[in-house]
Design a protein around this motif. Sequence first.
Motif, PDB file in Angstrom:
ATOM      1  N   GLY A  67     -14.934  37.147 -46.587  1.00  0.00           N
ATOM      2  CA  GLY A  67     -16.188  36.545 -46.249  1.00  0.00           C
ATOM      3  C   GLY A  67     -16.196  35.260 -45.522  1.00  0.00           C
ATOM      4  N   SER A  68     -15.217  34.630 -46.060  1.00  0.00           N
ATOM      5  CA  SER A  68     -15.284  33.063 -45.238  1.00  0.00           C
ATOM      6  C   SER A  68     -14.669  33.345 -43.786  1.00  0.00           C
ATOM      7  CB  SER A  68     -14.066  32.275 -45.909  1.00  0.00           C
ATOM      8  OG  SER A  68     -14.374  31.840 -47.247  1.00  0.00           O
ATOM      9  N   LYS A  69     -13.746  34.305 -43.598  1.00  0.00           N
ATOM     10  CA  LYS A  69     -13.324  34.792 -42.250  1.00  0.00           C
ATOM     11  C   LYS A  69     -14.543  35.003 -41.375  1.00  0.00           C
ATOM     12  CE  LYS A  69      -8.822  36.899 -42.869  1.00  0.00           C
ATOM     13  NZ  LYS A  69      -8.011  38.021 -42.771  1.00  0.00           N
ATOM     14  N   GLU A  70     -15.430  35.911 -41.948  1.00  0.00           N
ATOM     15  CA  GLU A  70     -16.441  36.492 -41.153  1.00  0.00           C
ATOM     16  C   GLU A  70     -17.597  35.186 -40.705  1.00  0.00           C
ATOM     17  OE1 GLU A  70     -19.972  39.842 -42.107  1.00  0.00           O
ATOM     18  OE2 GLU A  70     -17.932  39.996 -43.052  1.00  0.00           O
ATOM     19  N   ARG A  71     -17.900  34.433 -42.060  1.00  0.00           N
ATOM     20  CA  ARG A  71     -18.959  33.414 -41.711  1.00  0.00           C
ATOM     21  C   ARG A  71     -18.153  32.431 -40.856  1.00  0.00           C
ATOM     22  NH1 ARG A  71     -19.418  34.681 -47.449  1.00  0.00           N
ATOM     23  NH2 ARG A  71     -17.909  33.045 -47.777  1.00  0.00           N
TER      24      ARG A  71
END
Length: 316
Positions: free
Chosen positions: A102-106
């Motif tokens: 999720g962090s990577k995507e954001r």
Amino acid sequence: MNHNIKMPKIALGAWSWGTGAAGGDQVFGNHLEEQELKPVFDKALDLGLKLWDTAAVYGEGSSERILGSFIDGRRDEVIVSTKFTPQIASDSPEAMQEMLDGSKERLKAEVMDVYWIHNPFDVEKWTPKLIPLAKSGQIKTIGVSNHNLAEIKRANEILSAEGLKISAVQNHFSLLHRSSEKAGILDYCKENDITFYAYMVLEQGALTGRFNTVHPFPEGTGRGEAYNPYLEKIEKLTAEMHRIGEKHKASPAQIATAWAIAKGTLPIIGVTKVRQVEEAAAAAQIVLTAEEVELLDKLGDDTGVNTLREWEKAMA
């Protein structure tokens, strides 16, 4: 940190970016989005401040999302530091990988330069989960935040069994809150080549000299509740910071930052305005004398103010 990465003397924090649970609106009384913050990010890179600290939990992902919108296309210019927060993890055995995804995507970033366990909710359970993330190259270095000395040592034991180590510790550290120093954490970090990131160096504005008994923090904010009762005691300290600042052509906030650097820490300065970035860059150039550092230590202790916050525990 990987020693081929040249680290700036300070990190910039995006805790007060975005809104939502644990976000800028609730903690700081801010409502900041891309249009206000883009010039802040651009100015930072212009000044060589490329280390950005955030967390999945800040503003329910909105801090990461805003930062990511700026990083997009400029990933190689930025050092990215974000966090896994155990309290918002799912029950899945892959919870940490899921939160990292999720962090990577954001953040529009495939690899995190520093990935932290945000707090020691369960050191035995969560520390081992970092191992596959590090070994697969998804995270370059490992950090632990809000951990006491025993927990830092235990996490390091778990990691070293797999040929890994803690490279970074991030704790609350300021002139009003030196518990990590008194508990021996700073010394442990120096001895073990661990970068100590100091957060809340300005005590969310209480050490900037901008707030006082006449001009308190806004009512109904986390900051107001934490600091307004102590402003009278803090004023003596900020008055001295002002005096020292005059010698260095610096503000009290810059003196607080320079003090943290003099202590061998890497301060994280939360920024929401271009001016704050410029001031932070200038603060990184200030060199305090040993006498000034000693005097500030004493005055900070003399306030008798304890700024331990609701998410923390005492270190010493």
